[in-house]
Design a protein around this motif. Structure first.
Motif, short mmCIF file in Angstrom:
data_model
loop_
_atom_site.label_atom_id
_atom_site.label_comp_id
_atom_site.label_asym_id
_atom_site.label_seq_id
_atom_site.Cartn_x
_atom_site.Cartn_y
_atom_site.Cartn_z
N ALA A 131 17.04 -1.43 -8.46
CA ALA A 131 17.03 -0.50 -9.59
C ALA A 131 17.34 -1.18 -10.91
O ALA A 131 16.73 -0.87 -11.96
CB ALA A 131 18.03 0.63 -9.33
N THR A 132 18.26 -2.13 -10.88
CA THR A 132 18.59 -2.88 -12.09
C THR A 132 17.40 -3.68 -12.57
O THR A 132 17.12 -3.75 -13.78
CB THR A 132 19.79 -3.79 -11.83
OG1 THR A 132 20.91 -3.01 -11.42
CG2 THR A 132 20.17 -4.57 -13.09
N ALA A 133 16.66 -4.26 -11.64
CA ALA A 133 15.47 -5.02 -12.00
C ALA A 133 14.41 -4.13 -12.64
O ALA A 133 13.59 -4.59 -13.45
CB ALA A 133 14.88 -5.71 -10.76
N LEU A 134 14.42 -2.84 -12.30
CA LEU A 134 13.46 -1.90 -12.86
C LEU A 134 13.93 -1.27 -14.17
O LEU A 134 13.22 -0.50 -14.81
CB LEU A 134 13.17 -0.77 -11.87
CG LEU A 134 12.32 -1.14 -10.65
CD1 LEU A 134 12.29 0.01 -9.66
CD2 LEU A 134 10.92 -1.54 -11.06
N GLY A 135 15.16 -1.60 -14.59
CA GLY A 135 15.65 -1.11 -15.87
C GLY A 135 16.73 -0.06 -15.82
O GLY A 135 17.17 0.46 -16.87
#
Length: 490
Positions: free
Chosen positions: A484-488
């Motif tokens: 999720a962090t990688a997706l923003g």
């Protein structure tokens, strides 16, 4: 296998039809048109007689329907977007349809079964993501703004696990497959049972409710203080019960319904705020013993079109174990199409550990053929989720636990299987689409694989198509916070 209560005469007839309608063909007579090829399972059954159900693939749905009728067969339903007609007929008629103009493939109505043996939100970091991250809609990362479809044995929409913040059920649609009932012709084999109290009662009772709770169950503190809940407790649920259909036509009809209705699952007049688009489909079933991937099957055509329209398809990889010497993976999960994900079962030892083991029963791919390997792992062993003790699957669970209310006796239980691992991923996909609503299925699958935690039990990892992966556990244990962090999400 899927099943229904035999107390209902109509359902007895339906089940009998399911058992007797495995389609078979014999060699077709000489014709000017070349014979359409058949699926491997159909080819193995060339000598049987009687009435059979087959999936007739055509250059278009119109061509397939015309061919079936010209051969004297009775159409049952149509998968319009992929050009397939399900039809019944005699061996002679099935022979004849292969020679008709416009027919490209004829497929068997193969048997399927549920992947369960008689909470993973910690190990997956899904719970941490719910508590610490927010989605694009400004809400905690709980899958809100997304619907998930559960193709299974049905659901108990009154279960406390499915209540929303407003006290109402988050089961926005409840449907049932009746593909083998003659009265279903023209209905698409799917009928609306949204007003039913419990569609899981007539099926392999409890499996669908348990799976739905893993994907999208509300967080509850059980008696004894244990907190349980699903990956996406804010998501809405579309349940499609195919409990009486122990063959692939029923499951394909459910996939086809999602294909035709995913943008507005409750109808065009219902706002997305009430009934959001479906972004992920859970499939915790398949053939016994795994098998060869068939790119020509209706299942694969459906899931590829779904991916093209922005919907991901999640498959339990199977409960046949193995050691890598042969391919035991669930066939449709082997599809390399981005947006189709197969899930192996991980054992978190009941503690939420991220350094556990691959479940012994989790199906392995063939070590020599990376195309058969699962994509990712998620907890599937000893998973506690929504159940009712009077439902057959729940009654065989290991540890019945009371829910939060005075009357919620035995409303949760422990069951194991890749059936339980797959919905972890289905709910997580809802979280990730909440994090980035514009993401594509390919982008979601990529970030799941890239950020997976490399637990070390089992086979070593190898680099295949840019991912570090293995024949028993895929790319590793899903890590929601990292993905999720990688997706923003923040």
């Amino acid at each position: 296998m899927f099943g229904r209560s035999l107390r209902d005469p109509r359902l007895r007839a339906c089940l009998a039809a399911a058992v007797l309608t495995i389609p078979l063909v014999a060699a077709a007579p000489a014709t000017a048109n070349p014979l359409a090829p058949v699926s491997d399972s159909l080819a193995r059954l060339l000598t049987a007689v009687g009435q059979h159900t087959v999936l007739v693939h055509g250059t278009s749905a119109t061509a397939a329907d015309a061919a079936a009728r010209a051969a004297g067969m009775t159409p049952v339903t149509t998968f319009r977007k992929i050009g397939v007609v399900v039809a019944k007929g005699s061996v002679t008629q099935v022979q004849a349809v292969r020679a008709k103009s416009g027919v490209t493939y004829v497929e068997a109505n193969d048997p399927i079964r549920l992947f369960a043996n008689s909470s993973g939100t910690v190990a997956t970091t899904s719970l941490q993501a719910q508590k610490t991250l927010t989605g694009a809609n400004g809400r905690k990362l709980d899958g809100s703004g997304v619907s998930v479809a559960i193709i299974d044995s049905g659901i108990d929409p009154t279960h406390p696990a499915f209540k929303g913040d407003d006290g109402k059920t988050r089961v926005v649609r409840s449907l049932k497959g009746v593909c083998l009932d003659e009265s279903s012709v023209g209905t698409g084999c799917i009928v609306d049972t949204t007003d039913a109290i419990d569609t899981d009662l007539l099926a392999v009772g409890g499996h669908g409710t348990h799976v739905s709770g893993i994907a999208a169950g509300k967080a509850y503190t059980l008696s004894g203080g244990k907190v349980v809940g699903g990956s996406a407790p804010g998501a809405k649920i579309v349940s499609i019960s195919v409990g009486a259909v122990i063959v692939i036509v029923g499951a394909d009809a459910a996939l086809n319904w999602v294909l035709e209705n995913h943008k507005a699952p409750c109808g065009a007049g219902v706002p997305a705020s009430t009934c959001p688009p479906i972004k992920a489909i859970n499939n915790s079933y398949g053939p016994s013993g795994g098998g060869k991937f068939d790119a020509n099957s209706a299942t694969v055509k459906l899931q590829r079109q779904l991916a093209a329209e922005g919907v991901m398809t999640v498959w339990a990889n199977g409960n046949d174990g193995g050691n890598g010497s042969e391919n035991l993976s669930n066939p449709p999960g082997q599809d390399p199409t981005p947006g189709v994900v197969s899930v192996a079962s991980y054992n978190d030892q009941g503690t939420g550990t991220r350094s556990g083991t691959v479940s012994d029963y989790s199906s392995r791919g063939a070590q020599a053929d990376p195309s058969t390997w699962p994509d990712i792992s998620a907890p599937g062993e000893n998973i506690i989720s929504a159940c009712r003790l009077y439902l057959p699957i729940c009654a065989t669970g290991l540890t019945p636990v009371n829910g939060p209310g005075l009357l919620d006796l035995g409303t949760y239980n422990v069951i194991s299987g890749t059936s339980m691992a797959a919905p972890q991923i289905t709910g997580i996909i809802a979280q990730l689409f909440q994090a980035k609503p514009t993401a594509t299925p390919a982008e979601i699958e990529d970030v799941l694989k890239r950020t997976a935690f490399k637990y070390t039990d089992g086979s070593g990892y190898q680099t295949v198509n840019g991912y570090s992966t293995s024949f028993d556990k895929g790319t590793g244990l899903v890590d929601v916070v990292a993905a999720a962090t990688a997706l923003g999400a923040h």
